[in-house]
Design a protein around this motif. Structure first.
Motif, PDB file in Angstrom:
ATOM      1  N   GLU A   1       0.830  -1.209   0.000  1.00  0.00           N
ATOM      2  CA  GLU A   1       0.000   0.000   0.000  1.00  0.00           C
ATOM      3  C   GLU A   1       0.865   1.260   0.000  1.00  0.00           C
ATOM      4  OE1 GLU A   1      -4.027  -1.413   2.328  1.00  0.00           O
ATOM      5  OE2 GLU A   1      -2.180  -1.183   3.490  1.00  0.00           O
ATOM      6  N   MET A   2       2.000   1.195   0.670  1.00  0.00           N
ATOM      7  CA  MET A   2       2.906   2.346   0.732  1.00  0.00           C
ATOM      8  C   MET A   2       3.630   2.578  -0.593  1.00  0.00           C
ATOM      9  SD  MET A   2       2.994   3.830   3.771  1.00  0.00           S
ATOM     10  CE  MET A   2       4.601   4.577   3.815  1.00  0.00           C
ATOM     11  N   GLN A   3       3.850   1.512  -1.351  1.00  0.00           N
ATOM     12  CA  GLN A   3       4.656   1.611  -2.562  1.00  0.00           C
ATOM     13  C   GLN A   3       3.789   1.590  -3.812  1.00  0.00           C
ATOM     14  OE1 GLN A   3       7.620  -1.418  -2.371  1.00  0.00           O
ATOM     15  NE2 GLN A   3       8.657  -0.482  -0.665  1.00  0.00           N
ATOM     16  N   LYS A   4       2.962   2.589  -3.948  1.00  0.00           N
ATOM     17  CA  LYS A   4       2.174   2.710  -5.174  1.00  0.00           C
ATOM     18  C   LYS A   4       3.147   2.953  -6.322  1.00  0.00           C
ATOM     19  CE  LYS A   4      -2.045   3.867  -3.067  1.00  0.00           C
ATOM     20  NZ  LYS A   4      -3.244   3.285  -3.494  1.00  0.00           N
ATOM     21  N   PRO A   5       2.793   2.524  -7.531  1.00  0.00           N
ATOM     22  CA  PRO A   5       3.724   2.637  -8.673  1.00  0.00           C
ATOM     23  C   PRO A   5       4.273   4.051  -8.889  1.00  0.00           C
ATOM     24  CG  PRO A   5       1.839   1.307  -9.269  1.00  0.00           C
ATOM     25  CD  PRO A   5       1.564   1.847  -7.890  1.00  0.00           C
ATOM     26  N   ASP A   6       3.440   5.064  -8.803  1.00  0.00           N
ATOM     27  CA  ASP A   6       3.941   6.419  -9.043  1.00  0.00           C
ATOM     28  C   ASP A   6       4.938   6.849  -7.969  1.00  0.00           C
ATOM     29  OD1 ASP A   6       1.818   6.570  -7.155  1.00  0.00           O
ATOM     30  OD2 ASP A   6       1.500   8.687  -7.620  1.00  0.00           O
ATOM     31  N   ARG A   7       4.739   6.409  -6.724  1.00  0.00           N
ATOM     32  CA  ARG A   7       5.684   6.730  -5.651  1.00  0.00           C
ATOM     33  C   ARG A   7       7.024   6.069  -5.898  1.00  0.00           C
ATOM     34  NH1 ARG A   7       1.575   6.417  -1.056  1.00  0.00           N
ATOM     35  NH2 ARG A   7       1.154   8.617  -0.811  1.00  0.00           N
ATOM     36  N   ALA A   8       6.992   4.811  -6.304  1.00  0.00           N
ATOM     37  CA  ALA A   8       8.237   4.082  -6.559  1.00  0.00           C
ATOM     38  C   ALA A   8       9.000   4.738  -7.698  1.00  0.00           C
ATOM     39  CB  ALA A   8       7.945   2.618  -6.886  1.00  0.00           C
ATOM     40  N   GLU A   9       8.287   5.169  -8.723  1.00  0.00           N
ATOM     41  CA  GLU A   9       8.944   5.834  -9.852  1.00  0.00           C
ATOM     42  C   GLU A   9       9.558   7.160  -9.417  1.00  0.00           C
ATOM     43  OE1 GLU A   9       6.038   6.146 -12.970  1.00  0.00           O
ATOM     44  OE2 GLU A   9       5.718   3.977 -12.988  1.00  0.00           O
ATOM     45  N   ARG A  10       8.822   7.937  -8.619  1.00  0.00           N
ATOM     46  CA  ARG A  10       9.356   9.217  -8.136  1.00  0.00           C
ATOM     47  C   ARG A  10      10.579   8.990  -7.263  1.00  0.00           C
ATOM     48  NH1 ARG A  10       3.800  10.967  -6.895  1.00  0.00           N
ATOM     49  NH2 ARG A  10       4.368  10.596  -4.749  1.00  0.00           N
ATOM     50  N   ALA A  11      10.519   7.991  -6.384  1.00  0.00           N
ATOM     51  CA  ALA A  11      11.650   7.693  -5.506  1.00  0.00           C
ATOM     52  C   ALA A  11      12.863   7.275  -6.332  1.00  0.00           C
ATOM     53  CB  ALA A  11      11.279   6.600  -4.507  1.00  0.00           C
ATOM     54  N   GLU A  12      12.619   6.492  -7.374  1.00  0.00           N
ATOM     55  CA  GLU A  12      13.725   6.064  -8.237  1.00  0.00           C
ATOM     56  C   GLU A  12      14.340   7.275  -8.958  1.00  0.00           C
ATOM     57  OE1 GLU A  12      14.712   2.796 -11.670  1.00  0.00           O
ATOM     58  OE2 GLU A  12      12.969   2.498 -10.389  1.00  0.00           O
ATOM     59  N   ARG A  13      13.499   8.184  -9.422  1.00  0.00           N
ATOM     60  CA  ARG A  13      14.025   9.399 -10.078  1.00  0.00           C
ATOM     61  C   ARG A  13      14.831  10.238  -9.092  1.00  0.00           C
ATOM     62  NH1 ARG A  13       8.854   9.552 -12.455  1.00  0.00           N
ATOM     63  NH2 ARG A  13       8.214  11.258 -11.088  1.00  0.00           N
ATOM     64  N   ARG A  14      14.353  10.350  -7.850  1.00  0.00           N
ATOM     65  CA  ARG A  14      15.115  11.097  -6.831  1.00  0.00           C
ATOM     66  C   ARG A  14      16.465  10.438  -6.584  1.00  0.00           C
ATOM     67  NH1 ARG A  14      10.355  10.700  -3.962  1.00  0.00           N
ATOM     68  NH2 ARG A  14       9.035  12.464  -4.402  1.00  0.00           N
ATOM     69  N   PHE A  15      16.454   9.114  -6.468  1.00  0.00           N
ATOM     70  CA  PHE A  15      17.697   8.382  -6.261  1.00  0.00           C
ATOM     71  C   PHE A  15      18.653   8.669  -7.417  1.00  0.00           C
ATOM     72  CE2 PHE A  15      20.635   4.888  -6.551  1.00  0.00           C
ATOM     73  CZ  PHE A  15      20.913   4.557  -5.243  1.00  0.00           C
ATOM     74  N   ASP A  16      18.144   8.583  -8.642  1.00  0.00           N
ATOM     75  CA  ASP A  16      18.987   8.808  -9.822  1.00  0.00           C
ATOM     76  C   ASP A  16      19.546  10.229  -9.858  1.00  0.00           C
ATOM     77  OD1 ASP A  16      18.555   6.191 -10.589  1.00  0.00           O
ATOM     78  OD2 ASP A  16      17.022   6.698 -12.089  1.00  0.00           O
ATOM     79  N   ARG A  17      18.762  11.212  -9.389  1.00  0.00           N
ATOM     80  CA  ARG A  17      19.266  12.593  -9.350  1.00  0.00           C
ATOM     81  C   ARG A  17      20.414  12.729  -8.358  1.00  0.00           C
ATOM     82  NH1 ARG A  17      13.762  14.404  -9.786  1.00  0.00           N
ATOM     83  NH2 ARG A  17      13.679  14.692  -7.555  1.00  0.00           N
ATOM     84  N   VAL A  18      20.323  12.036  -7.244  1.00  0.00           N
ATOM     85  CA  VAL A  18      21.385  12.100  -6.233  1.00  0.00           C
ATOM     86  C   VAL A  18      22.604  11.318  -6.696  1.00  0.00           C
ATOM     87  CG1 VAL A  18      21.990  11.544  -3.845  1.00  0.00           C
ATOM     88  CG2 VAL A  18      19.733  12.485  -4.364  1.00  0.00           C
ATOM     89  N   ASP A  19      22.382  10.216  -7.383  1.00  0.00           N
ATOM     90  CA  ASP A  19      23.464   9.374  -7.919  1.00  0.00           C
ATOM     91  C   ASP A  19      24.024  10.053  -9.176  1.00  0.00           C
ATOM     92  OD1 ASP A  19      25.187   7.315  -8.667  1.00  0.00           O
ATOM     93  OD2 ASP A  19      23.570   6.091  -9.511  1.00  0.00           O
ATOM     94  N   THR A  20      24.764  11.139  -8.964  1.00  0.00           N
ATOM     95  CA  THR A  20      25.196  11.979 -10.088  1.00  0.00           C
ATOM     96  C   THR A  20      26.175  11.292 -11.027  1.00  0.00           C
ATOM     97  OG1 THR A  20      26.879  12.995  -8.675  1.00  0.00           O
ATOM     98  CG2 THR A  20      24.767  14.147  -8.880  1.00  0.00           C
TER      99      THR A  20
ATOM    100  N   GLY B   1      25.926   8.129 -11.767  1.00  0.00           N
ATOM    101  CA  GLY B   1      25.171   7.074 -12.434  1.00  0.00           C
ATOM    102  C   GLY B   1      25.665   5.666 -12.201  1.00  0.00           C
ATOM    103  N   ASN B   2      26.379   5.421 -11.101  1.00  0.00           N
ATOM    104  CA  ASN B   2      26.910   4.076 -10.870  1.00  0.00           C
ATOM    105  C   ASN B   2      25.977   3.176 -10.058  1.00  0.00           C
ATOM    106  OD1 ASN B   2      27.189   5.062  -8.293  1.00  0.00           O
ATOM    107  ND2 ASN B   2      29.362   4.547  -8.079  1.00  0.00           N
ATOM    108  N   GLY B   3      24.773   3.660  -9.734  1.00  0.00           N
ATOM    109  CA  GLY B   3      23.809   2.837  -9.016  1.00  0.00           C
ATOM    110  C   GLY B   3      23.941   2.881  -7.509  1.00  0.00           C
ATOM    111  N   THR B   4      24.877   3.678  -7.006  1.00  0.00           N
ATOM    112  CA  THR B   4      25.038   3.848  -5.564  1.00  0.00           C
ATOM    113  C   THR B   4      25.191   5.334  -5.267  1.00  0.00           C
ATOM    114  OG1 THR B   4      27.455   3.693  -5.607  1.00  0.00           O
ATOM    115  CG2 THR B   4      26.212   1.618  -5.333  1.00  0.00           C
ATOM    116  N   ILE B   5      24.936   5.689  -4.016  1.00  0.00           N
ATOM    117  CA  ILE B   5      25.101   7.077  -3.583  1.00  0.00           C
ATOM    118  C   ILE B   5      26.282   7.134  -2.630  1.00  0.00           C
ATOM    119  CG2 ILE B   5      24.049   8.982  -2.296  1.00  0.00           C
ATOM    120  CD1 ILE B   5      21.327   7.939  -3.271  1.00  0.00           C
ATOM    121  N   SER B   6      27.291   7.866  -3.038  1.00  0.00           N
ATOM    122  CA  SER B   6      28.473   8.033  -2.187  1.00  0.00           C
ATOM    123  C   SER B   6      28.178   9.089  -1.126  1.00  0.00           C
ATOM    124  CB  SER B   6      29.667   8.479  -3.026  1.00  0.00           C
ATOM    125  OG  SER B   6      29.451   9.802  -3.496  1.00  0.00           O
TER     126      SER B   6
END
Length: 154
Positions: free
Chosen positions: A106-125, A127-132
């Motif tokens: 219930e917490m992980q509706k598809p649009d939320r997961a997509e937004r969270a993934e986009r936020r992660f990708d923005r922080v992962d400048t 692009g290696n799949g991890t956040i230093s």
């Protein structure tokens, strides 16, 4: 392990974003505030005076002993009330099976997961799949800069 960390990041991001949204809305005890509420004289415009009056009203509401000051206890009580109201609205909005509890699904509706993934990708400048730590610190500094830009001038 990677999936667990990612799921945790999604949940933490959703909570942080939702909490920030509640704070930004500035409603009484966490209730959303709308244009009509701020436009106290209903003239179709919000003035600085109307915004200041709203702030004064919020201060008076939190100042339960009426002494003109906010103590730590008064701030904690106001924050706890906003958190209770937020939690109630969140359960009301997301509890698809009406059991009074929120599951991970219930917490992980598809649009939320997509937004969270986009936020992660923005922080992962890089692009290696991890956040230093450097990427994390840069994102936090960037967020603080945005908050300062949005803060009203005194």
């Amino acid at each position: 392990m990677k999936n667990t960390v990612f799921t945790g990041l999604i949940a933490a991001t959703a909570i942080a974003v939702a909490g920030g949204a509640v704070y930004a809305r500035g409603g009484h005890h966490g209730a959303p505030i709308d244009f009509e509420t701020l436009d106290s004289n209903s003239d179709g415009q919000i003035t600085k005076e109307e915004m200041q009056a709203r702030g004064a009203a919020r201060m008076a509401s939190a100042d339960t002993d009426g002494d003109g000051f906010l103590t730590k206890e008064e701030l904690e009580a106001a924050g706890a009330e906003r958190a209770r109201a937020f939690a109630s609205r969140m359960i009301e909005r997301l509890d698809a099976n009406a059991d009074g509890k929120l599951s991970a699904e219930e917490m992980q509706k598809p649009d939320r997961a997509e937004r969270a993934e986009r936020r992660f990708d923005r922080v992962d400048t890089d692009g290696n799949g991890t956040i230093s730590e450097a990427e994390f610190d840069a994102a936090r500094a960037n967020m603080k800069g945005h908050r300062k830009e949005r803060a009203p001038a005194e």
